[in-house]
Motif scaffolding. Structure first.
Motif, PDB file in Angstrom:
ATOM      1  N   HIS A 181      -8.862  -3.641  -1.951  1.00  7.17           N
ATOM      2  CA  HIS A 181      -9.332  -2.277  -0.998  1.00  7.17           C
ATOM      3  C   HIS A 181     -10.225  -2.753   0.242  1.00  7.17           C
ATOM      4  O   HIS A 181     -11.361  -3.278  -0.049  1.00  7.17           O
TER       5      HIS A 181
ATOM      6  N   VAL B 210       3.103   1.502  -3.490  1.00  5.31           N
ATOM      7  CA  VAL B 210       2.352   1.814  -4.705  1.00  5.31           C
ATOM      8  C   VAL B 210       1.999   3.217  -4.507  1.00  5.31           C
ATOM      9  O   VAL B 210       1.819   4.025  -5.562  1.00  5.31           O
ATOM     10  N   ALA B 211       1.429   3.583  -3.332  1.00  7.31           N
ATOM     11  CA  ALA B 211       1.092   5.144  -3.092  1.00  7.31           C
ATOM     12  C   ALA B 211       2.088   6.167  -3.578  1.00  7.31           C
ATOM     13  O   ALA B 211       1.944   7.345  -3.830  1.00  7.31           O
ATOM     14  N   SER B 212       3.262   5.754  -2.987  1.00  7.24           N
ATOM     15  CA  SER B 212       4.354   6.592  -3.216  1.00  7.24           C
ATOM     16  C   SER B 212       5.407   6.254  -4.305  1.00  7.24           C
ATOM     17  O   SER B 212       6.352   6.947  -4.287  1.00  7.24           O
ATOM     18  N   CYS B 213       5.005   5.529  -5.269  1.00 10.48           N
ATOM     19  CA  CYS B 213       5.592   5.066  -6.512  1.00 10.48           C
ATOM     20  C   CYS B 213       7.140   4.507  -5.926  1.00 10.48           C
ATOM     21  O   CYS B 213       8.279   4.930  -6.567  1.00 10.48           O
TER      22      CYS B 213
ATOM     23  N   LYS C 285      -4.995  -0.468   0.163  1.00 10.62           N
ATOM     24  CA  LYS C 285      -5.627  -0.077  -0.995  1.00 10.62           C
ATOM     25  C   LYS C 285      -4.662  -0.105  -2.143  1.00 10.62           C
ATOM     26  O   LYS C 285      -3.801   0.692  -2.117  1.00 10.62           O
ATOM     27  N   PHE C 286      -4.702  -1.005  -3.291  1.00 12.06           N
ATOM     28  CA  PHE C 286      -3.847  -0.871  -4.294  1.00 12.06           C
ATOM     29  C   PHE C 286      -4.213  -1.712  -5.470  1.00 12.06           C
ATOM     30  O   PHE C 286      -5.244  -2.452  -5.265  1.00 12.06           O
TER      31      PHE C 286
ATOM     32  N   THR D 282       0.948  -1.138  -0.018  1.00 12.57           N
ATOM     33  CA  THR D 282      -0.045   0.069   0.103  1.00 12.57           C
ATOM     34  C   THR D 282       0.865   1.409  -0.210  1.00 12.57           C
ATOM     35  O   THR D 282       0.683   2.199  -0.753  1.00 12.57           O
ATOM     36  N   THR D 283       1.952   1.401   0.739  1.00 15.62           N
ATOM     37  CA  THR D 283       2.873   2.577   1.108  1.00 15.62           C
ATOM     38  C   THR D 283       3.585   2.680  -0.255  1.00 15.62           C
ATOM     39  O   THR D 283       3.694   3.733  -0.794  1.00 15.62           O
TER      40      THR D 283
ATOM     41  N   CYS E  12       6.845  -3.198  -7.610  1.00 18.16           N
ATOM     42  CA  CYS E  12       5.829  -2.095  -8.047  1.00 18.16           C
ATOM     43  C   CYS E  12       6.428  -1.725  -9.557  1.00 18.16           C
ATOM     44  O   CYS E  12       7.537  -1.532  -9.829  1.00 18.16           O
TER      45      CYS E  12
ATOM     46  N   THR F 142       1.339   6.357 -13.232  1.00 22.73           N
ATOM     47  CA  THR F 142       0.422   5.496 -12.267  1.00 22.73           C
ATOM     48  C   THR F 142       1.246   4.235 -12.013  1.00 22.73           C
ATOM     49  O   THR F 142       2.032   3.446 -12.580  1.00 22.73           O
ATOM     50  N   CYS F 143       0.863   3.692 -10.503  1.00 28.60           N
ATOM     51  CA  CYS F 143       1.551   2.628  -9.955  1.00 28.60           C
ATOM     52  C   CYS F 143       0.914   1.495  -9.627  1.00 28.60           C
ATOM     53  O   CYS F 143      -0.101   2.012  -9.110  1.00 28.60           O
TER      54      CYS F 143
END
Length: 445
Positions: free
Chosen positions: A400, A283-286, A409-410, A280-281, A361, A368-369
C-alpha cells in the motif's frame, strides 16, 4: 634532467613534464568521476559536454608536449589514449594509441586495462577479454578482475552446467576484486551485479537478493560509485524482485536523474508501474470476473482440494512432520504464516513484461482476493483460471503506497518454490521448477 637523443643533449625536464601530464590525465578522470560531488544533479544533462571540455584542455597540454614521446613513448601513448577514452563513446584514436603503448611496453598493466575498455566500447568483447587477461598476467588488479567478471557473466551458453560455471566464475572474480580494495565502490557494484546474475542464472533465492543489496549498500559508501546510474538501476531491479516496489521505483528514478538520456530506467519504471496498476485493479475486481461466474467459482471451492495438506499435517522434504491448519486469506498476517495453509481458486493471471515472477490472482470461498507471485517456475507451467491452489505457510506482504498520482493497494503472497503448491488436489512435480535466466540490461557493470 638531461636527456640524450640522437647524440644531442637536452636540458628539458622530461621526467617532470611526464609527471605533470600524468597528473593532468588523472585530474580529468577525477573531474568525470566526482562530477556530482561538485555539481548539482540537475546538471546531469551537461556532464558529458563538461567532461569533453576538460578533455580538450588535457589534449592541448599533451599535444604541446609531444616531444615527451621520445622520452617514454609507451607512457605518452598510454596517457593520451587514456585521456581520449574518458568519454562513453568509442575512440579509434584511443585504441590506436593504447595498442602502440602495450606493444612498446607489454608490462604496462594500466594500458592493457584501458585498451580492454576501449575494445569493449566498440563491442569487441573477445579482444577486451584478452586485454584484461594480459593485464592480470603482469599483476593482479581490481580493474582486470571486475572487468573479467562482467565478461564472464555476459557470455551465453545453452548448456545449464556451462551457464552455472560462467555465473560462478563471474562471482568469484568479483569477490576477488573486492578483497583487493574493499573501499572501491565500483568493485562492490560489480559484486552486487554478479549476485543478481546468480539469482537468474542459478536460483531465484531471496538470500541472493539480500546479498545483492548488501553489496550495493557498500558501493553507496563510495562517493564516486554513489553517482553511478548503473548502481541505482541494478539496485532497482533487485528491489523489484524482492517486492520492495516503492523503493524500486525510487531507485529507477534516481538512475534517470544521474543519466537523463538513458531511457531504460524510465521504461522499467513504466513497466513496473503498469504491473502494479494491473494487480491493484485485478485484485480489487476479483479478476474482473462477472458476478455469476464468480459465484460458481466460490461455490466450487472445497477443503477436499487441499490434497496432501488436508489431513492437518504434512511431511516436509526433510522428513519432518509439519502441522497445517486451513485458514482464510483474511486470517493471514504479514510475514511468514507458520503451520497455516490457504486454499482458493485462480481467477486471472497478471501480465508481467519479464515473465518473472509468474503472477496470478487467487480468491477464497468468502470472495477475498489476493495476488500470488511464484518464482523458480518453469516456462508455460503456471496455473490457469479455475485451478484450485493450496499454499502452505504463505509469506504475505500488504502492499500500500502512492507513487506520483497513483495508489497501489493489494495483499500479496510470495511463493519461492512452485513445488510447495498443491494444484487441483495434487502436489506439483519436478518439471514445474526451473531456474529462469533473464537478460539484465547492463551498460558497463
Amino acid at each position: 634532467m638531461a636527456f640524450e637523443e640522437n647524440g644531442m643533449e637536452s636540458d628539458k625536464d622530461y621526467e617532470g613534464i611526464m609527471k605533470l601530464l600524468n597528473d593532468t590525465v588523472e585530474n580529468l578522470y577525477i573531474f568525470r568521476d566526482h562530477y556530482f560531488v561538485n555539481h548539482p544533479i540537475e546538471n546531469a544533462t551537461h556532464k558529458n559536454d563538461d567532461v569533453e571540455q576538460e578533455l580538450n584542455t588535457t589534449l592541448k597540454l599533451l599535444n604541446e608536449n609531444q616531444d615527451c614521446a621520445s622520452y617514454n613513448r609507451a607512457k605518452y601513448n598510454y596517457l593520451k589514449g587514456r585521456a581520449l577514452n574518458v568519454l562513453p563513446k568509442y575512440s579509434k584514436e584511443a585504441e590506436d594509441l593504447l595498442s602502440k603503448a602495450v606493444k612498446l611496453d607489454p608490462k604496462l598493466v594500466e594500458a592493457w586495462n584501458e585498451l580492454g575498455e576501449c575494445y569493449w566500447k566498440n563491442d569487441n568483447i573477445k579482444e577486451a577479454e584478452n586485454c584484461f587477461a594480459r593485464a592480470l598476467n603482469y599483476g593482479k588488479n581490481k580493474i582486470s578482475l571486475r572487468s573479467l567478471s562482467m565478461i564472464s557473466r555476459q557470455k551465453y551458453s545453452e548448456k545449464q552446467d556451462e551457464k552455472r560455471k560462467l555465473v560462478g566464475d563471474g562471482l568469484n572474480l568479483a569477490k576477488e576484486a573486492v578483497q583487493l580494495d574493499p573501499h572501491d565502490g565500483s568493485s562492490w557494484i560489480v559484486l552486487g551485479n554478479a549476485h543478481l546474475s546468480s539469482f537468474f542464472g542459478i536460483s531465484q533465492s531471496p538470500k541472493t537478493l539480500k546479498q545483492c543489496l548488501s553489496a550495493y549498500s557498500q558501493a553507496e559508501k563510495d562517493v564516486v560509485a554513489k553517482s553511478n546510474p548503473d548502481l541505482h538501476y541494478n539496485k532497482a531491479i533487485t528491489l523489484k524482485y524482492e517486492e520492495e516496489f516503492e523503493m524500486a521505483l525510487d531507485s529507477f528514478n534516481t538512475a534517470s536523474l544521474y543519466e537523463p538520456t538513458w531511457e531504460h530506467p524510465k521504461i522499467m519504471a513504466q513497466q513496473l508501474t503498469k504491473y502494479l496498476e494491473d494487480i491493484t485493479t485485478l485484485v480489487a475486481s476479483c479478476g474482473k470476473m462477472k458476478s455469476k461466474r464468480k459465484q460458481q467459482i466460490l461455490q466450487s471451492i472445497s477443503s477436499k482440494q487441499l490434497g496432501p495438506y488436508g489431513g492437518g499435517s504434512y511431511t516436509s522434504p526433510t522428513g519432518q512432520t509439519v502441522k497445517l491448519e486451513e485458514v482464510l486469506l483474511n486470517d493471514l498476517k504479514p510475514g511468514l504464516n507458520e503451520e497455516k495453509v490457504v486454499l482458493g481458486k485462480v481467477v486471472c493471471s497478471v501480465y508481467n513484461e519479464d515473465g518473472v515472477p509468474f503472477t496470478f490472482c487467487l480468491v477464497n470461498k468468502l470472495g477475498t482476493c489476493v495476488a500470488v507471485t511464484v518464482f523458480n517456475i518453469a516456462e508455460s507451467r503456471g496455473v490457469i483460471i479455475g485451478d484450485a491452489v493450496a499454499i502452505p505457510e504463505p509469506f504475505v506482504t500488504d502492499v500500500h503506497f502512492k507513487y506520483s498520482d497513483k495508489e497501489f493497494k493489494f495483499r500479496l503472497i510470495r511463493v519461492e518454490n512452485p513445488r510447495v503448491m498443491v494444484v487441483n488436489s495434487k502436489k506439483l512435480g519436478k518439471d514445474t521448477q526451473a531456474g529462469v535466466q533473464m537478460s539484465i540490461f547492463k551498460r558497463c557493470t
